[in-house]
Design a protein around this motif. Structure first.
Motif, PDB file in Angstrom:
ATOM      1  N   MET A   1       0.788  -1.167  -0.120  1.00  0.00           N
ATOM      2  CA  MET A   1      -0.042  -0.192   0.207  1.00  0.00           C
ATOM      3  C   MET A   1       0.851   1.117   0.029  1.00  0.00           C
ATOM      4  SD  MET A   1      -3.021  -1.339  -0.234  1.00  0.00           S
ATOM      5  CE  MET A   1      -3.512  -3.051  -0.225  1.00  0.00           C
ATOM      6  N   GLY A   2       2.008   1.241   0.815  1.00  0.00           N
ATOM      7  CA  GLY A   2       2.685   2.459   0.655  1.00  0.00           C
ATOM      8  C   GLY A   2       3.557   2.607  -0.484  1.00  0.00           C
ATOM      9  N   GLY A   3       3.897   1.404  -1.291  1.00  0.00           N
ATOM     10  CA  GLY A   3       4.564   1.689  -2.536  1.00  0.00           C
ATOM     11  C   GLY A   3       3.445   2.236  -3.601  1.00  0.00           C
ATOM     12  N   VAL A   4       2.142   1.785  -3.603  1.00  0.00           N
ATOM     13  CA  VAL A   4       1.202   1.975  -4.572  1.00  0.00           C
ATOM     14  C   VAL A   4       0.860   3.588  -4.168  1.00  0.00           C
ATOM     15  CG1 VAL A   4      -1.126   1.948  -4.921  1.00  0.00           C
ATOM     16  CG2 VAL A   4       0.185  -0.229  -4.697  1.00  0.00           C
ATOM     17  N   GLU A   5       0.839   3.973  -3.161  1.00  0.00           N
ATOM     18  CA  GLU A   5       0.367   5.583  -2.669  1.00  0.00           C
ATOM     19  C   GLU A   5       1.721   6.339  -3.007  1.00  0.00           C
ATOM     20  OE1 GLU A   5      -1.153   8.510   0.986  1.00  0.00           O
ATOM     21  OE2 GLU A   5      -1.384   6.007   1.062  1.00  0.00           O
ATOM     22  N   MET A   6       2.904   6.023  -3.060  1.00  0.00           N
ATOM     23  CA  MET A   6       3.892   6.945  -3.681  1.00  0.00           C
ATOM     24  C   MET A   6       4.039   7.147  -4.981  1.00  0.00           C
ATOM     25  SD  MET A   6       8.255   5.823  -3.142  1.00  0.00           S
ATOM     26  CE  MET A   6       7.839   5.194  -1.487  1.00  0.00           C
ATOM     27  N   ILE A   7       3.448   6.066  -5.965  1.00  0.00           N
ATOM     28  CA  ILE A   7       3.504   6.097  -7.217  1.00  0.00           C
ATOM     29  C   ILE A   7       2.128   7.127  -7.658  1.00  0.00           C
ATOM     30  CG2 ILE A   7       3.419   5.029  -9.527  1.00  0.00           C
ATOM     31  CD1 ILE A   7       5.941   4.691  -7.963  1.00  0.00           C
ATOM     32  N   LEU A   8       1.227   6.875  -6.711  1.00  0.00           N
ATOM     33  CA  LEU A   8      -0.217   7.598  -7.233  1.00  0.00           C
ATOM     34  C   LEU A   8       0.065   8.987  -6.854  1.00  0.00           C
ATOM     35  CD1 LEU A   8      -3.205   5.421  -5.681  1.00  0.00           C
ATOM     36  CD2 LEU A   8      -2.772   5.884  -7.951  1.00  0.00           C
ATOM     37  N   LEU A   9       0.994   9.432  -5.828  1.00  0.00           N
ATOM     38  CA  LEU A   9       1.120  11.030  -5.666  1.00  0.00           C
ATOM     39  C   LEU A   9       1.952  11.240  -6.957  1.00  0.00           C
ATOM     40  CD1 LEU A   9       1.996  10.697  -1.770  1.00  0.00           C
ATOM     41  CD2 LEU A   9      -0.004  11.731  -3.039  1.00  0.00           C
TER      42      LEU A   9
ATOM     43  N   ILE B   1       4.305  -1.742  -9.321  1.00  0.00           N
ATOM     44  CA  ILE B   1       5.666  -1.105  -8.463  1.00  0.00           C
ATOM     45  C   ILE B   1       5.418  -1.367  -6.953  1.00  0.00           C
ATOM     46  CG2 ILE B   1       6.872   0.846  -7.893  1.00  0.00           C
ATOM     47  CD1 ILE B   1       6.438   1.931 -10.719  1.00  0.00           C
ATOM     48  N   GLY B   2       4.348  -1.051  -6.438  1.00  0.00           N
ATOM     49  CA  GLY B   2       3.745  -1.514  -5.087  1.00  0.00           C
ATOM     50  C   GLY B   2       4.031  -2.843  -4.764  1.00  0.00           C
ATOM     51  N   VAL B   3       3.629  -3.930  -5.429  1.00  0.00           N
ATOM     52  CA  VAL B   3       3.912  -5.184  -5.173  1.00  0.00           C
ATOM     53  C   VAL B   3       5.101  -5.438  -5.409  1.00  0.00           C
ATOM     54  CG1 VAL B   3       3.405  -7.449  -6.030  1.00  0.00           C
ATOM     55  CG2 VAL B   3       1.704  -5.856  -5.782  1.00  0.00           C
ATOM     56  N   ILE B   4       6.046  -5.101  -6.372  1.00  0.00           N
ATOM     57  CA  ILE B   4       7.342  -5.325  -6.518  1.00  0.00           C
ATOM     58  C   ILE B   4       7.983  -4.825  -5.390  1.00  0.00           C
ATOM     59  CG2 ILE B   4       9.740  -4.733  -7.855  1.00  0.00           C
ATOM     60  CD1 ILE B   4       7.842  -4.727 -10.311  1.00  0.00           C
ATOM     61  N   HIS B   5       7.945  -3.596  -4.747  1.00  0.00           N
ATOM     62  CA  HIS B   5       8.596  -2.974  -3.706  1.00  0.00           C
ATOM     63  C   HIS B   5       8.341  -3.992  -2.321  1.00  0.00           C
ATOM     64  CE1 HIS B   5       9.296  -0.057  -0.475  1.00  0.00           C
ATOM     65  NE2 HIS B   5       8.161  -0.266   0.031  1.00  0.00           N
ATOM     66  N   ALA B   6       7.270  -4.162  -2.193  1.00  0.00           N
ATOM     67  CA  ALA B   6       6.943  -5.000  -1.009  1.00  0.00           C
ATOM     68  C   ALA B   6       7.909  -6.431  -1.256  1.00  0.00           C
ATOM     69  CB  ALA B   6       5.554  -5.340  -0.724  1.00  0.00           C
TER      70      ALA B   6
ATOM     71  N   ARG C   1      23.784  -5.881   6.220  1.00  0.00           N
ATOM     72  CA  ARG C   1      23.546  -5.680   4.519  1.00  0.00           C
ATOM     73  C   ARG C   1      21.964  -5.519   4.207  1.00  0.00           C
ATOM     74  NH1 ARG C   1      28.094  -9.361   1.642  1.00  0.00           N
ATOM     75  NH2 ARG C   1      29.855  -8.263   2.440  1.00  0.00           N
ATOM     76  N   LEU C   2      21.355  -6.450   4.803  1.00  0.00           N
ATOM     77  CA  LEU C   2      19.879  -6.299   4.655  1.00  0.00           C
ATOM     78  C   LEU C   2      19.041  -5.199   5.367  1.00  0.00           C
ATOM     79  CD1 LEU C   2      17.448  -8.117   3.453  1.00  0.00           C
ATOM     80  CD2 LEU C   2      17.228  -9.265   5.593  1.00  0.00           C
ATOM     81  N   GLU C   3      19.563  -4.698   6.320  1.00  0.00           N
ATOM     82  CA  GLU C   3      19.006  -3.374   7.053  1.00  0.00           C
ATOM     83  C   GLU C   3      19.218  -2.212   5.972  1.00  0.00           C
ATOM     84  OE1 GLU C   3      20.111  -2.532  10.895  1.00  0.00           O
ATOM     85  OE2 GLU C   3      20.231  -4.724  11.325  1.00  0.00           O
ATOM     86  N   PHE C   4      20.373  -2.423   5.374  1.00  0.00           N
ATOM     87  CA  PHE C   4      20.897  -1.351   4.113  1.00  0.00           C
ATOM     88  C   PHE C   4      19.980  -1.339   2.998  1.00  0.00           C
ATOM     89  CE2 PHE C   4      23.155   0.211   0.498  1.00  0.00           C
ATOM     90  CZ  PHE C   4      23.441   1.557   0.697  1.00  0.00           C
ATOM     91  N   VAL C   5      19.689  -2.694   2.709  1.00  0.00           N
ATOM     92  CA  VAL C   5      18.634  -2.770   1.292  1.00  0.00           C
ATOM     93  C   VAL C   5      17.237  -2.275   1.647  1.00  0.00           C
ATOM     94  CG1 VAL C   5      17.312  -4.489   0.223  1.00  0.00           C
ATOM     95  CG2 VAL C   5      19.808  -5.011   0.435  1.00  0.00           C
ATOM     96  N   VAL C   6      16.831  -2.437   3.077  1.00  0.00           N
ATOM     97  CA  VAL C   6      15.385  -1.905   3.428  1.00  0.00           C
ATOM     98  C   VAL C   6      15.596  -0.569   3.352  1.00  0.00           C
ATOM     99  CG1 VAL C   6      13.904  -1.922   5.467  1.00  0.00           C
ATOM    100  CG2 VAL C   6      14.788  -4.240   4.557  1.00  0.00           C
ATOM    101  N   THR C   7      16.679   0.004   4.111  1.00  0.00           N
ATOM    102  CA  THR C   7      16.813   1.470   4.226  1.00  0.00           C
ATOM    103  C   THR C   7      16.499   2.369   2.747  1.00  0.00           C
ATOM    104  OG1 THR C   7      18.084   1.230   6.307  1.00  0.00           O
ATOM    105  CG2 THR C   7      17.970   3.453   5.037  1.00  0.00           C
ATOM    106  N   ALA C   8      17.494   1.440   2.022  1.00  0.00           N
ATOM    107  CA  ALA C   8      17.645   2.083   0.583  1.00  0.00           C
ATOM    108  C   ALA C   8      16.051   1.846  -0.252  1.00  0.00           C
ATOM    109  CB  ALA C   8      18.452   1.362  -0.290  1.00  0.00           C
ATOM    110  N   ASN C   9      15.791   0.865  -0.053  1.00  0.00           N
ATOM    111  CA  ASN C   9      14.347   0.314  -0.680  1.00  0.00           C
ATOM    112  C   ASN C   9      13.171   1.226  -0.130  1.00  0.00           C
ATOM    113  OD1 ASN C   9      11.993  -0.922  -1.985  1.00  0.00           O
ATOM    114  ND2 ASN C   9      13.180  -2.640  -2.245  1.00  0.00           N
ATOM    115  N   SER C  10      12.986   1.485   0.959  1.00  0.00           N
ATOM    116  CA  SER C  10      11.806   2.161   1.666  1.00  0.00           C
ATOM    117  C   SER C  10      12.315   3.714   1.873  1.00  0.00           C
ATOM    118  CB  SER C  10      11.336   1.486   3.059  1.00  0.00           C
ATOM    119  OG  SER C  10      10.825   0.287   2.710  1.00  0.00           O
ATOM    120  N   GLY C  11      13.623   3.891   2.368  1.00  0.00           N
ATOM    121  CA  GLY C  11      13.967   5.233   2.846  1.00  0.00           C
ATOM    122  C   GLY C  11      14.391   6.220   1.883  1.00  0.00           C
ATOM    123  N   PHE C  12      15.511   5.640   1.256  1.00  0.00           N
ATOM    124  CA  PHE C  12      16.107   6.615   0.127  1.00  0.00           C
ATOM    125  C   PHE C  12      15.075   6.746  -1.207  1.00  0.00           C
ATOM    126  CE2 PHE C  12      20.456   4.945   1.590  1.00  0.00           C
ATOM    127  CZ  PHE C  12      20.516   5.971   2.573  1.00  0.00           C
ATOM    128  N   ILE C  13      14.270   5.902  -1.341  1.00  0.00           N
ATOM    129  CA  ILE C  13      13.372   5.907  -2.406  1.00  0.00           C
ATOM    130  C   ILE C  13      12.157   7.261  -2.040  1.00  0.00           C
ATOM    131  CG2 ILE C  13      11.438   4.759  -3.705  1.00  0.00           C
ATOM    132  CD1 ILE C  13      13.269   2.277  -3.616  1.00  0.00           C
TER     133      ILE C  13
END
Length: 312
Positions: A107-115, A151-156, A194-206
């Motif tokens: 849902m967060g990924g979908v909302e990001m693209i909708l905005l 994109i929302g599904v891919i993000h999750a 490393r996994l924490e960095f991936v999550v930070t990049a995927n959710s935070g930096f994006i």
């Protein structure tokens, strides 16, 4: 999904929001009132757009989808948050925790693209009005909505596939009132840097990149309008102010939760509540109270309801 990660942990412990009975009652009333507002406000926008032919345009179709996403995003956490207020044992099963994390990020990924899509719609309407109907036709609108969901599904999924296979063998305390990838990853019995960095990049930096992209886009629109007519600048600002407000409300808590998490749990909890409770209830008010078309549609819908009651 049963025991796919080979872990011996089959449940997690969530954080309680209040200890005293008085505070629990106060939060219960607060969250219940806001959740009722989320349901009624967002459903009202969805039904108004669906049943009022005057609103069958890209802007309002995207708005109806945003309302649906806000309702779903809030429903991933708020009902459980309310039910856990008076519970002494705030336990969530391993499967429920995984499902909650997955849908939060869908849902967060979908909302990001909708905005982003809504910003593109406003850019086209304001900066290229003569080509608006050609560019933002129904086909393009549906394509943007489908892209947002994909994109929302891919993000999750890109985060979920790693977390579901982590070994959980000891700590169970999530440290929050809901499950989320950064907190659950820390409970794994292995080095997860490393996994924490991936999550930070995927959710935070994006999130941070998208936020600044949208703000710059809105500034660009205002500058473009000002070059043509200073009189239209105020109209454009009024139109865009609602969008800018929603963007700030959605992205700022996300950036603090994923990029710059606070050392104290109270601030993280505050931003999470803003994201799941406050923003979804404010969005309907922001878009309806400052939009003449929505106000007119509300009046038409209310007249139809009154007339149908009189006929019955």
């Amino acid at each position: 999904m049963d025991q796919v990660n080979g872990s011996v942990v089959n449940e997690f412990v969530l954080l309680g929001l209040a200890q005293s009975l008085g505070m629990q009652v106060l939060l219960f009333l607060f969250f219940s009132l806001f959740y009722a507002g989320i349901i009624l406000g967002n459903l009202f926008i969805m039904f108004t757009v669906i049943f009022d032919s005057h609103l069958h345009s890209p802007m309002y179709i995207l708005l109806a989808n945003l309302s649906f996403i806000d309702l779903c995003l809030s429903s991933t956490t708020v009902p459980r948050m309310i039910s856990d207020l008076f519970s002494n044992c705030k336990i969530i099963s391993f499967h429920s925790c995984m499902i909650q994390m997955f849908f939060i990020h869908v849902m967060g990924g979908v909302e990001m693209i909708l905005l982003i899509a809504m910003a593109y719609d406003r850019y086209t309407a304001i900066c290229r009005p003569l080509h608006y109907l050609t560019i933002m036709n129904l086909k393009m609108c549906m394509l943007l909505v489908m892209t947002a969901w994909i994109i929302g599904v891919i993000h999750a999924v890109s985060q979920f596939v790693f977390v579901i296979n982590l070994p959980f063998c000891g700590p169970k305390n999530v440290g929050s009132f809901y499950c989320d990838f950064p907190r659950v990853i820390k409970l794994a019995c292995m080095d997860t840097y490393r996994l924490e960095f991936v999550v930070t990049a995927n959710s935070g930096f994006i999130s941070m990149g998208t936020f600044f992209f949208l703000i710059v886009s809105y500034i660009f629109i205002l500058i473009t309008v000002r070059q043509y007519s200073s009189k239209d600048l105020s109209k454009a600002f009024i139109t865009l102010s609602a969008h800018i407000t929603v963007v700030v409300l959605f992205f700022v808590p996300c950036m603090f939760l994923y990029v710059w998490p606070f050392p104290t749990k109270s601030m993280d909890t505050f931003f999470a509540i803003v994201d799941f409770v406050v923003t979804p209830v404010l969005n309907p008010a922001i878009y309806t109270l400052r939009n003449r078309d929505m106000k007119a549609a509300m009046r038409r819908l209310s007249r139809q309801v009154v007339s149908s009651r009189e006929m019955s």
